[in-house]
Scaffold this motif. Structure first.
Motif, PDB file in Angstrom:
ATOM      1  N   LEU A  50       0.816  -1.209   0.000  1.00  0.00           N
ATOM      2  CA  LEU A  50       0.000   0.000   0.000  1.00  0.00           C
ATOM      3  C   LEU A  50       0.855   1.267   0.000  1.00  0.00           C
ATOM      4  O   LEU A  50       1.974   1.279   0.511  1.00  0.00           O
ATOM      5  CB  LEU A  50      -0.915   0.022   1.229  1.00  0.00           C
ATOM      6  CG  LEU A  50      -1.915  -1.128   1.373  1.00  0.00           C
ATOM      7  CD1 LEU A  50      -2.814  -0.884   2.574  1.00  0.00           C
ATOM      8  CD2 LEU A  50      -2.749  -1.298   0.100  1.00  0.00           C
ATOM      9  N   ASN A  51       0.285   2.309  -0.530  1.00  0.00           N
ATOM     10  CA  ASN A  51       0.873   3.635  -0.430  1.00  0.00           C
ATOM     11  C   ASN A  51       0.312   4.255   0.843  1.00  0.00           C
ATOM     12  O   ASN A  51      -0.868   4.624   0.900  1.00  0.00           O
ATOM     13  CB  ASN A  51       0.499   4.474  -1.655  1.00  0.00           C
ATOM     14  CG  ASN A  51       1.108   5.855  -1.614  1.00  0.00           C
ATOM     15  OD1 ASN A  51       2.112   6.092  -0.950  1.00  0.00           O
ATOM     16  ND2 ASN A  51       0.478   6.794  -2.314  1.00  0.00           N
ATOM     17  N   TYR A  52       1.118   4.371   1.872  1.00  0.00           N
ATOM     18  CA  TYR A  52       0.648   4.880   3.153  1.00  0.00           C
ATOM     19  C   TYR A  52       1.731   5.739   3.794  1.00  0.00           C
ATOM     20  O   TYR A  52       2.909   5.642   3.446  1.00  0.00           O
ATOM     21  CB  TYR A  52       0.280   3.725   4.098  1.00  0.00           C
ATOM     22  CG  TYR A  52       1.459   2.912   4.594  1.00  0.00           C
ATOM     23  CD1 TYR A  52       1.954   3.084   5.891  1.00  0.00           C
ATOM     24  CD2 TYR A  52       2.088   1.973   3.783  1.00  0.00           C
ATOM     25  CE1 TYR A  52       3.025   2.345   6.359  1.00  0.00           C
ATOM     26  CE2 TYR A  52       3.159   1.232   4.237  1.00  0.00           C
ATOM     27  CZ  TYR A  52       3.632   1.416   5.526  1.00  0.00           C
ATOM     28  OH  TYR A  52       4.702   0.680   5.981  1.00  0.00           O
ATOM     29  N   GLU A  53       1.301   6.561   4.739  1.00  0.00           N
ATOM     30  CA  GLU A  53       2.243   7.383   5.498  1.00  0.00           C
ATOM     31  C   GLU A  53       2.419   6.759   6.876  1.00  0.00           C
ATOM     32  O   GLU A  53       1.441   6.492   7.574  1.00  0.00           O
ATOM     33  CB  GLU A  53       1.721   8.804   5.645  1.00  0.00           C
ATOM     34  CG  GLU A  53       2.634   9.711   6.463  1.00  0.00           C
ATOM     35  CD  GLU A  53       2.070  11.103   6.650  1.00  0.00           C
ATOM     36  OE1 GLU A  53       2.498  11.789   7.628  1.00  0.00           O
ATOM     37  OE2 GLU A  53       1.205  11.519   5.852  1.00  0.00           O
ATOM     38  N   LEU A  54       3.647   6.524   7.269  1.00  0.00           N
ATOM     39  CA  LEU A  54       3.947   5.924   8.567  1.00  0.00           C
ATOM     40  C   LEU A  54       4.455   6.994   9.528  1.00  0.00           C
ATOM     41  O   LEU A  54       5.423   7.704   9.224  1.00  0.00           O
ATOM     42  CB  LEU A  54       4.997   4.828   8.422  1.00  0.00           C
ATOM     43  CG  LEU A  54       5.467   4.154   9.711  1.00  0.00           C
ATOM     44  CD1 LEU A  54       4.301   3.441  10.407  1.00  0.00           C
ATOM     45  CD2 LEU A  54       6.605   3.178   9.424  1.00  0.00           C
ATOM     46  N   ARG A  55       3.808   7.094  10.673  1.00  0.00           N
ATOM     47  CA  ARG A  55       4.264   8.001  11.725  1.00  0.00           C
ATOM     48  C   ARG A  55       4.605   7.148  12.940  1.00  0.00           C
ATOM     49  O   ARG A  55       3.754   6.407  13.456  1.00  0.00           O
ATOM     50  CB  ARG A  55       3.183   9.025  12.069  1.00  0.00           C
ATOM     51  CG  ARG A  55       2.836   9.927  10.890  1.00  0.00           C
ATOM     52  CD  ARG A  55       1.822  10.989  11.247  1.00  0.00           C
ATOM     53  NE  ARG A  55       1.412  11.763  10.068  1.00  0.00           N
ATOM     54  CZ  ARG A  55       0.499  12.716  10.079  1.00  0.00           C
ATOM     55  NH1 ARG A  55      -0.106  13.044  11.234  1.00  0.00           N
ATOM     56  NH2 ARG A  55       0.177  13.354   8.959  1.00  0.00           N
ATOM     57  N   THR A  56       5.837   7.221  13.390  1.00  0.00           N
ATOM     58  CA  THR A  56       6.305   6.385  14.484  1.00  0.00           C
ATOM     59  C   THR A  56       6.460   7.215  15.756  1.00  0.00           C
ATOM     60  O   THR A  56       6.739   8.411  15.712  1.00  0.00           O
ATOM     61  CB  THR A  56       7.647   5.720  14.144  1.00  0.00           C
ATOM     62  OG1 THR A  56       8.624   6.742  13.893  1.00  0.00           O
ATOM     63  CG2 THR A  56       7.516   4.822  12.927  1.00  0.00           C
ATOM     64  N   TYR A  57       6.286   6.521  16.888  1.00  0.00           N
ATOM     65  CA  TYR A  57       6.339   7.167  18.200  1.00  0.00           C
ATOM     66  C   TYR A  57       7.144   6.279  19.150  1.00  0.00           C
ATOM     67  O   TYR A  57       7.030   5.050  19.108  1.00  0.00           O
ATOM     68  CB  TYR A  57       4.932   7.356  18.780  1.00  0.00           C
ATOM     69  CG  TYR A  57       3.992   8.137  17.902  1.00  0.00           C
ATOM     70  CD1 TYR A  57       3.746   9.489  18.134  1.00  0.00           C
ATOM     71  CD2 TYR A  57       3.339   7.516  16.836  1.00  0.00           C
ATOM     72  CE1 TYR A  57       2.866  10.211  17.329  1.00  0.00           C
ATOM     73  CE2 TYR A  57       2.459   8.232  16.023  1.00  0.00           C
ATOM     74  CZ  TYR A  57       2.234   9.567  16.270  1.00  0.00           C
ATOM     75  OH  TYR A  57       1.365  10.270  15.466  1.00  0.00           O
ATOM     76  N   LYS A  58       7.917   6.903  20.008  1.00  0.00           N
ATOM     77  CA  LYS A  58       8.629   6.187  21.052  1.00  0.00           C
ATOM     78  C   LYS A  58       7.795   6.189  22.322  1.00  0.00           C
ATOM     79  O   LYS A  58       6.990   7.107  22.550  1.00  0.00           O
ATOM     80  CB  LYS A  58       9.993   6.825  21.321  1.00  0.00           C
ATOM     81  CG  LYS A  58      10.960   6.736  20.151  1.00  0.00           C
ATOM     82  CD  LYS A  58      12.309   7.295  20.518  1.00  0.00           C
ATOM     83  CE  LYS A  58      13.264   7.238  19.340  1.00  0.00           C
ATOM     84  NZ  LYS A  58      13.546   5.863  18.923  1.00  0.00           N
TER      85      LYS A  58
END
Length: 220
Positions: A24-32
């Motif tokens: 998929l074309n998606y935006e990934l936002r990561t968090y600690k």
């Protein structure tokens, strides 16, 4: 665009992996973690205050099982799922819900017993250990005769279950020694390109917990 909010070292790795498997074309936002829970900016997105969370236009959705079904239905085009007319549809459906419905709750009960130092002679401890053993034995028995949980085809059922066999062991250590079919299964998982990409994007530097050892809690 589909946005995936991923808390590192958490069960939200399922959703990153699912998106990679589907291409998929998606935006990934990561968090600690902050320090152990989701940081405030992630908590503010949804009443659960926990990952995973996705946003898709006006929709904000939590709960990994619901997110998985949403993505499969809207973007999967039949991939990673089994048609209701297929003979193994019930197997697929069972293991799609097995992790959140049975395995992970059993793991959490087992972890609480370990943390509290409750003797194995106490009924609650016996029940907690039995729940873990049953969970692993169900998987072991299934994988002795099948490449993947739904049969010979990799599906979202595998995406849902693997996290409890890997990432969750960072928080509740348990051993897979003696569960040879599960160990072989995890060996197949780590060979998947989409799985490796998901780790690199979502949890860079994290080695997948796929070995047999498990520290204090031995479920053998």
């Amino acid at each position: 665009m589909l946005i995936v909010h991923h808390l590192q070292r958490s069960q939200s790795d399922r959703i990153v992996w699912l998106c990679e498997e589907l291409g998929l074309n998606y935006e990934l936002r990561t968090y600690k973690r902050s320090p152990f829970l989701s940081p405030p900016e992630l908590q503010a997105l949804h009443p659960t205050k926990a990952a995973p969370i996705i946003q898709d236009g006006a929709i904000t959705l939590g709960e990994s099982g619901a997110i998985t079904e949403y993505i499969l239905t809207k973007y999967g085009d039949g991939r990673l799922s089994i048609a209701a007319t297929a003979p193994n549809y019930a197997d697929y459906l069972y293991f799609l819900h097995f992790a959140n419905g049975y395995f992970q709750p059993a793991l959490m009960r087992y972890g609480l017993v370990l943390k509290a130092g409750i003797s194995d002679e106490v009924l609650n401890a016996k029940l907690a250990r039995r729940g873990m053993q049953q969970s692993l034995q169900i998987l072991e028995d299934r994988l002795r005769g099948n490449t993947w949980l739904a049969g010979e085809e990799f599906t979202a059922a595998d995406v849902m279950v693997v996290t409890t066999l890997t990432t969750m062991r960072l928080f509740v250590p348990y051993s897979l020694q003696g569960y040879e079919a599960i160990m072989a299964y995890l060996g197949r998982v780590v060979e998947r390109e989409a799985y490796r990409r998901a780790l690199e994007k979502g949890d860079p530097g994290l080695e997948p917990v796929v070995g047999g050892g498990g520290g204090e809690g031995l479920c053998i």
